[in-house]
Scaffold this motif. Structure first.
Motif, PDB file in Angstrom:
ATOM      1  N   ASN A  32      44.572  74.246  39.310  1.00  0.00           N
ATOM      2  CA  ASN A  32      44.700  75.696  39.243  1.00  0.00           C
ATOM      3  C   ASN A  32      44.575  76.367  40.611  1.00  0.00           C
ATOM      4  O   ASN A  32      44.462  75.706  41.627  1.00  0.00           O
ATOM      5  N   MET A  33      44.583  77.691  40.600  1.00  0.00           N
ATOM      6  CA  MET A  33      44.556  78.469  41.841  1.00  0.00           C
ATOM      7  C   MET A  33      43.191  78.310  42.531  1.00  0.00           C
ATOM      8  O   MET A  33      42.194  78.075  41.872  1.00  0.00           O
ATOM      9  N   PRO A  34      43.199  78.498  43.844  1.00  0.00           N
ATOM     10  CA  PRO A  34      41.899  78.486  44.526  1.00  0.00           C
ATOM     11  C   PRO A  34      40.999  79.583  43.976  1.00  0.00           C
ATOM     12  O   PRO A  34      41.479  80.632  43.560  1.00  0.00           O
ATOM     13  N   ILE A  35      39.711  79.311  43.952  1.00  0.00           N
ATOM     14  CA  ILE A  35      38.771  80.274  43.396  1.00  0.00           C
ATOM     15  C   ILE A  35      37.989  80.880  44.547  1.00  0.00           C
ATOM     16  O   ILE A  35      37.470  80.142  45.387  1.00  0.00           O
ATOM     17  N   ALA A  36      37.936  82.208  44.582  1.00  0.00           N
ATOM     18  CA  ALA A  36      37.244  82.863  45.707  1.00  0.00           C
ATOM     19  C   ALA A  36      35.747  82.616  45.603  1.00  0.00           C
ATOM     20  O   ALA A  36      35.221  82.213  44.561  1.00  0.00           O
ATOM     21  N   SER A  37      35.063  82.879  46.705  1.00  0.00           N
ATOM     22  CA  SER A  37      33.625  82.616  46.744  1.00  0.00           C
ATOM     23  C   SER A  37      32.858  83.595  45.856  1.00  0.00           C
ATOM     24  O   SER A  37      33.324  84.697  45.561  1.00  0.00           O
TER      25      SER A  37
ATOM     26  N   LEU B 214      34.802  63.808  34.139  1.00  0.00           N
ATOM     27  CA  LEU B 214      34.457  65.205  34.444  1.00  0.00           C
ATOM     28  C   LEU B 214      34.759  65.518  35.907  1.00  0.00           C
ATOM     29  O   LEU B 214      34.632  64.662  36.779  1.00  0.00           O
ATOM     30  N   GLY B 215      35.117  66.781  36.142  1.00  0.00           N
ATOM     31  CA  GLY B 215      35.187  67.293  37.523  1.00  0.00           C
ATOM     32  C   GLY B 215      36.338  66.789  38.339  1.00  0.00           C
ATOM     33  O   GLY B 215      36.263  66.788  39.567  1.00  0.00           O
ATOM     34  N   ALA B 216      37.438  66.389  37.705  1.00  0.00           N
ATOM     35  CA  ALA B 216      38.558  65.838  38.478  1.00  0.00           C
ATOM     36  C   ALA B 216      39.518  66.925  38.967  1.00  0.00           C
ATOM     37  O   ALA B 216      40.524  66.618  39.588  1.00  0.00           O
ATOM     38  N   GLU B 217      39.198  68.198  38.717  1.00  0.00           N
ATOM     39  CA  GLU B 217      40.135  69.269  39.099  1.00  0.00           C
ATOM     40  C   GLU B 217      40.001  69.633  40.565  1.00  0.00           C
ATOM     41  O   GLU B 217      40.819  70.377  41.108  1.00  0.00           O
ATOM     42  N   ALA B 218      38.956  69.165  41.207  1.00  0.00           N
ATOM     43  CA  ALA B 218      38.726  69.587  42.594  1.00  0.00           C
ATOM     44  C   ALA B 218      37.937  68.516  43.327  1.00  0.00           C
ATOM     45  O   ALA B 218      37.375  67.610  42.709  1.00  0.00           O
TER      46      ALA B 218
END
Ligand SMILES: Cc1ncc(COP(=O)(O)O)c(C=O)c1O
Length: 496
Positions: free
Chosen positions: A317-322, A422-426
């Protein structure tokens, strides 16, 4: 025998001679060398100064030095190599060494109480486990060094070493260079949605130092701090050393469970979170949890330490801002690192502070290590400004995405669709859960004996209520290695 290598350091040994002593100078020099060798202050293979330079250092004529050296050579304490100089003999038996260490041990035993701080004593042991500091499948914290733009990097290092300005030899701003901070500020405002100016930034030796400075500046012994459970153990170590009371707060697929944190300890002084990619389970903190956390911090006067360690690598997905970018009350200390985007041995990171905290943080930082080293700040400023950084991150993202897909495919192929991943999106690691009866530490030890590196998930928990799983890093594993490494993993699990 160890220490056989010939080492030419140019160091002059501590040899005190006195013309007034009854012992002749030659004997004094001989005795000093002999004692130093027996005590192992001087070791086999170490170069000895030339007779001329030792005589000049001691302010005596060369003759007694020549005589002492001749005797030490004749007795086998020294050896000379044509054209290279004189060295401590590598042929001396090692019993000198063990004798010296026994002596040291017996001194320690008989020297009375040897008090160390309670906090240091209570810290979990550093004794390295076999899966730490390794390379290959599935070592954690490794980057794709085979794709690093080494030529560009080394050219910049060479250039900045040559053109170094005299001011760079001196002590300077504890925040880091202005140019570097301006560059980081532009990057963070643009790519991470961080609200910041260069004056709010402190350059540090990695996230670890940023967390340490934060703990020293914001927390007192006994301060309660929320930590993600499971979470990043190096943070809990820093906070334990600061004497804080750790409050493990469970995470789920929306990140840290804020309501649970409030129930457990509403009055905590701070919360440490990895909202972009929770370490280790990988959740991205949901928008509603982010707002809930910021509200709690504002209402209770707490600080939030946001560790944004690998957010550059997002895949689906799109980058997520801080989280910091959403904060209107200056409650967030934002921390980032070049350990994942470049490489960890660089030891460079940064923190962004609320403006009113800058002065205190700088005072604390100055008391710790004064200011950050100059050279790599200058190199990295150019590396970023010339576009190499963003090009490298884009390329690395593609490589990690491919490695991740290969790893997920191989896991699915070997273990079937039911295996929880788990957690393979980033990021550069993912987590596979194991059945309860499969002990992850035991499995990791067994695997390490076969040079397969698995990080046991259970070690990421502070409480006793642990889950068994494996944290698998894919940063430095080539596509070709992945299928066979996963086959080996399957075979190992079947033996458990
Ligand atoms: C949660 C988290 N923060 C920070 C880091 C990086 O630490 P440092 O910048 O000190 O190298 C890591 C490295 O694995 C990490 O997992």
């Amino acid at each position: 025998m160890r220490g056989m290598k010939k080492v030419a350091t140019g160091f002059v040994p501590v040899i005190a001679v006195s013309r007034k002593a009854p012992k002749p100078l030659q004997r004094q020099i001989y005795d000093a060398y002999r004692t130093a060798i027996i005590r192992r202050s001087l070791r086999g293979g170490q170069q000895i100064p030339s007779t001329r330079s030792l005589a000049s250092e001691l302010g005596i004529s060369r003759i007694p030095v020549l005589n002492a050296y001749a005797q030490l050579l004749a007795e086998g304490y020294f050896e000379s190599r044509a054209g290279a100089g004189t060295f401590v003999s590598t042929a001396l038996p090692d019993r000198h060494g063990s004798g010296a260490s026994e002596l040291q041990q017996s001194r320690e035993m008989s020297s009375g109480p040897r008090l160390i701080s309670r906090r240091a004593a209570a810290l979990r042991s550093y004794a390295p486990q076999p899966w730490i500091y390794t390379r290959g499948a599935f070592s954690l914290g490794q980057v794709a060094f085979d794709h690093f733009p080494l030529r560009v990097w080394s050219n910049l290092v060479a250039r900045h070493s040559r053109i170094i300005h005299p001011s760079a030899f001196l002590y300077s701003d504890p925040r880091g260079t202005r140019d570097f901070r301006e560059t980081i500020a532009t990057y963070l405002r643009t790519a991470r949605g961080v609200n910041c100016e260069a004056d709010q930034i402190i350059v540090v030796s990695g996230s670890q130092q940023a967390i340490d400075i934060s703990a020293r500046a914001l927390l007192d012994p006994g301060s309660q701090v929320w930590l993600e459970e499971p979470g990043y153990r190096l943070t809990s170590d820093v906070l334990s050393l600061a004497g804080c009371q750790l409050i493990p707060v469970p995470v789920d697929d929306e990140g840290l469970n804020v309501a649970e944190g409030i129930r457990l300890c509403d009055s905590a002084r701070a919360a440490y979170v990895t909202p972009s990619h929770q370490l280790p389970l990988g959740a991205t903190m949901s928008a509603s949890r982010r707002l809930q956390l910021l509200d709690w911090a504002q209402l209770s006067g707490a600080w939030i330490i946001e560790d944004d360690y690998d957010s550059e690598y997002r895949y689906g997905n799109m980058p997520i801002a801080s989280l910091q970018g959403l904060d209107h009350n200056s409650r967030v200390i934002y921390i980032g690192t070049f350990s994942k985007t470049l490489f960890p041995s660089l030891r460079l990171g940064y923190m962004v502070l609320p403006p009113d905290l800058v002065e205190r943080f700088l005072t604390v930082r100055r008391a710790m290590d004064i200011y950050p080293p100059y050279l790599h700040q200058a190199v990295l400023t150019d590396f970023i400004r010339q576009g190499h950084f963003s090009r490298h991150v884009r390329r690395a993202r593609r490589i990690y995405m491919e490695r991740r897909s290969k790893l997920v495919d191989a896991l699915r192929k070997q273990f079937g669709p039911e295996l929880p991943i788990l957690g393979a999106e980033a990021g550069m690691h993912l987590v596979v859960m194991l059945p309860k009866e499969c002990r992850d530490v035991e499995l990791a030890k067994k695997a390490a004996a076969e040079k397969l590196w698995l990080w046991p998930l259970s070690l990421s928990y502070l409480s006793k209520n642990v889950r068994q799983g494996l944290i698998l890093g894919f940063g430095s594993v080539t596509d070709a290695e992945i299928p066979s490494a996963v086959r080996r993993l399957k075979a190992l699990i079947e033996t458990m």
